[in-house]
Write a protein that holds these residues in place. Structure first.
Motif, PDB file in Angstrom:
ATOM      1  N   ARG A 168      43.199  76.986  96.519  1.00  0.00           N
ATOM      2  CA  ARG A 168      42.883  76.914  97.771  1.00  0.00           C
ATOM      3  C   ARG A 168      42.733  78.195  98.631  1.00  0.00           C
ATOM      4  O   ARG A 168      42.070  78.404  99.657  1.00  0.00           O
ATOM      5  CB  ARG A 168      43.532  75.687  98.614  1.00  0.00           C
ATOM      6  N   ARG A 169      43.580  79.183  98.206  1.00  0.00           N
ATOM      7  CA  ARG A 169      43.877  80.278  99.056  1.00  0.00           C
ATOM      8  C   ARG A 169      42.472  81.105  98.822  1.00  0.00           C
ATOM      9  O   ARG A 169      42.150  81.892  99.725  1.00  0.00           O
ATOM     10  CB  ARG A 169      44.926  81.189  98.493  1.00  0.00           C
ATOM     11  N   GLU A 220      39.885  79.771 100.928  1.00  0.00           N
ATOM     12  CA  GLU A 220      40.159  79.881 102.445  1.00  0.00           C
ATOM     13  C   GLU A 220      39.761  81.614 102.625  1.00  0.00           C
ATOM     14  O   GLU A 220      39.510  81.722 103.902  1.00  0.00           O
ATOM     15  CB  GLU A 220      41.865  79.878 102.599  1.00  0.00           C
ATOM     16  N   SER A 221      39.647  82.382 101.666  1.00  0.00           N
ATOM     17  CA  SER A 221      39.204  83.707 101.984  1.00  0.00           C
ATOM     18  C   SER A 221      37.932  83.782 102.231  1.00  0.00           C
ATOM     19  O   SER A 221      37.298  84.505 102.973  1.00  0.00           O
ATOM     20  CB  SER A 221      39.613  84.617 100.867  1.00  0.00           C
ATOM     21  N   VAL A 237      36.212  81.042 103.551  1.00  0.00           N
ATOM     22  CA  VAL A 237      35.913  80.752 104.872  1.00  0.00           C
ATOM     23  C   VAL A 237      36.198  81.738 105.818  1.00  0.00           C
ATOM     24  O   VAL A 237      35.321  81.744 106.790  1.00  0.00           O
ATOM     25  CB  VAL A 237      36.697  79.408 104.910  1.00  0.00           C
ATOM     26  N   ARG A 238      37.309  82.438 105.744  1.00  0.00           N
ATOM     27  CA  ARG A 238      37.566  83.203 106.780  1.00  0.00           C
ATOM     28  C   ARG A 238      36.441  84.393 106.973  1.00  0.00           C
ATOM     29  O   ARG A 238      36.173  84.715 108.115  1.00  0.00           O
ATOM     30  CB  ARG A 238      38.849  84.081 106.221  1.00  0.00           C
ATOM     31  N   GLU A 257      38.456  72.565 101.700  1.00  0.00           N
ATOM     32  CA  GLU A 257      38.614  73.779 102.216  1.00  0.00           C
ATOM     33  C   GLU A 257      37.011  74.388 102.534  1.00  0.00           C
ATOM     34  O   GLU A 257      37.135  74.999 103.774  1.00  0.00           O
ATOM     35  CB  GLU A 257      39.141  74.988 100.966  1.00  0.00           C
TER      36      GLU A 257
END
Length: 430
Positions: free
Chosen positions: A125-126, A129-130, A132-133, A165
């Protein structure tokens, strides 16, 4: 790809080499606000309306295995900078190896690793998340191809995390006919980046394995790759071969082509595969671009070309190295120069015009200012359109047409007259 029952073994000497080499190559976070990155962002707009198998994807191999992103764990990185900074450097194809480790409080932890995860790796998920950021920081006009290599049986959980995510950014497989009872491939010979954007999406997830999982959730979310739609074919002919471009553009015209560098820091430090024998180099990348190869999965692509690696400028087939520069605030229309590179010039200059006539390029005998392009093409070659190349192969074909006509500089249907710096295809100012 390493499977669950294959665990990479690294000797004590090898680990020492990794550590020493890591110290030698360790560096501060690099700036990605270069001219080349800006030019790549302009170039990616040119192939938005053509199918994926005619578009360029600047990618990284094992994108998650990055020194900067997880230096505490990854002693043998493929990449220098994080997933977020790779996107900032012009990367639009990411490869993530998804594995799992143990059960904590009843939840299996999906992680990014080769083969069997040890438990200290970044969670899946990390990585999401990158992405999406980066998208939420003003990059919603880009499409990201997320290639998954899965070493886990938790397909439903992978689908849930992708949905959870990425949310509305994800172009799910059910849009292409996927669902609980079927696996579908990505229709690379028909879908375009603009199709994805028109659907309000930005990310397409693809599993390159040959397995069609039982999970209906996974089938609805992830496109199947190699075995289901001939997603891509690895490079099979050198651009130095006399007919290489014809092979690439005819034999595999309904699928994509990929070139990748699997090098790691350990490979360099131990004298193995490193920068000296990369598949993608400054000397051959222009040839591959002009042949129309689609996917360039690079090693150590960090936006500044340090340590002898490629920089964004090397992935350009369009703009000249210092262009566009809007010299004297009066350059809002583009030409193709003698070397095939683009340059911005005053729109009232007089040149010949590049016309797309079916599958061929033609060059007008007429010379006039940029605004006359549509009329000049229609008059000299009825049915043709004033246009601009969309990839390196298309640009090479225009170069041949210019050479046959004995003309070195031609107008392109490409301008930023509506807003400085926002270049658009077409012959209309508004």
């Amino acid at each position: 790809m390493i499977r669950k029952n294959q665990v990479a073994q690294v000797s004590a000497l090898g680990r020492l080499v990794i550590f020493i080499t890591g110290l030698l190559l360790a560096s501060v976070v690099k700036s990605t606000t270069t001219q080349g990155v800006m030019q790549l962002s302009l170039q990616e707009q040119l192939d938005k309306d053509v199918p994926f198998n005619h578009s360029l994807w600047v990618g990284t191999h094992n994108s998650y295995n990055a020194r900067e992103w997880d230096s505490a764990y990854w002693a043998d990185p493929n990449q220098d900078i994080s997933i977020y900074d790779q996107l900032n450097s012009g990367v639009r194809e990411l490869t993530l190896d998804v594995g799992d480790y143990g059960t904590f409080f009843g939840e299996n932890q999906l992680r990014l690793c080769h083969g069997i995860c040890a438990g200290g790796e970044k969670k899946f998920r990390r990585g999401l998340e990158s992405i999406v950021r980066w998208l939420e920081e003003g990059n919603l006009q880009s499409v990201i191809m997320l290639k998954l290599e899965i070493n886990s049986d938790h397909y439903g959980q992978i689908a849930d995390q992708l949905r959870g995510e990425l949310g509305n950014y994800l172009y799910e497989a059910n849009r292409s006919g996927g669902g609980s009872n079927s696996c579908v491939g990505l229709p690379v010979d028909s879908i375009s980046k603009q199709d994805v954007l028109d659907a309000g999406k930005n990310v397409i997830a693809i599993n390159t394995d040959s397995v069609c999982p039982q999970s209906g959730r996974f089938r609805s979310v992830v496109h199947l790759g190699l075995q289901y739609r001939n997603f891509y074919k690895d490079k099979f002919s050198k651009p130095s071969d006399s007919n290489a471009c014809e092979l690439i553009t005819s034999d595999v015209r309904k699928q994509m082509t990929r070139l990748h560098d699997p090098s790691t820091l350990y490979g360099i430090g131990s004298g193995g595969k490193g920068p000296q024998d990369k598949e993608i180099t400054e000397s051959n990348v222009s040839g591959y671009l002009s042949c129309g190869l689609n996917i360039f999965e690079m090693f150590w692509f960090n936006g500044d070309g340090s340590a002898g690696h490629l920089e964004p400028d090397d992935l350009l087939w369009s703009w000249e190295s210092t262009e566009p520069n809007n010299w004297r605030d009066n350059e809002n229309c583009a030409v193709s120069k003698a070397n095939g590179r683009f340059n911005d010039v005053p729109c009232l200059n007089s040149y010949h015009f590049a016309c797309r006539d079916g599958n061929d390029w033609k060059v007008t005998f007429t010379e006039a200012d940029w605004s006359q392009g549509e009329a000049a093409c229609a008059y000299e070659y009825p049915g043709s359109v004033f246009d601009v190349p969309y990839n390196g192969y298309d640009n090479a074909r225009l170069m041949k047409a210019k050479s046959a006509a004995g003309i070195s500089v031609v107008w392109l249907a490409y301008h930023d007259q509506n807003k400085e710096g926002v270049w658009q295809r077409g012959s209309k100012k508004h």
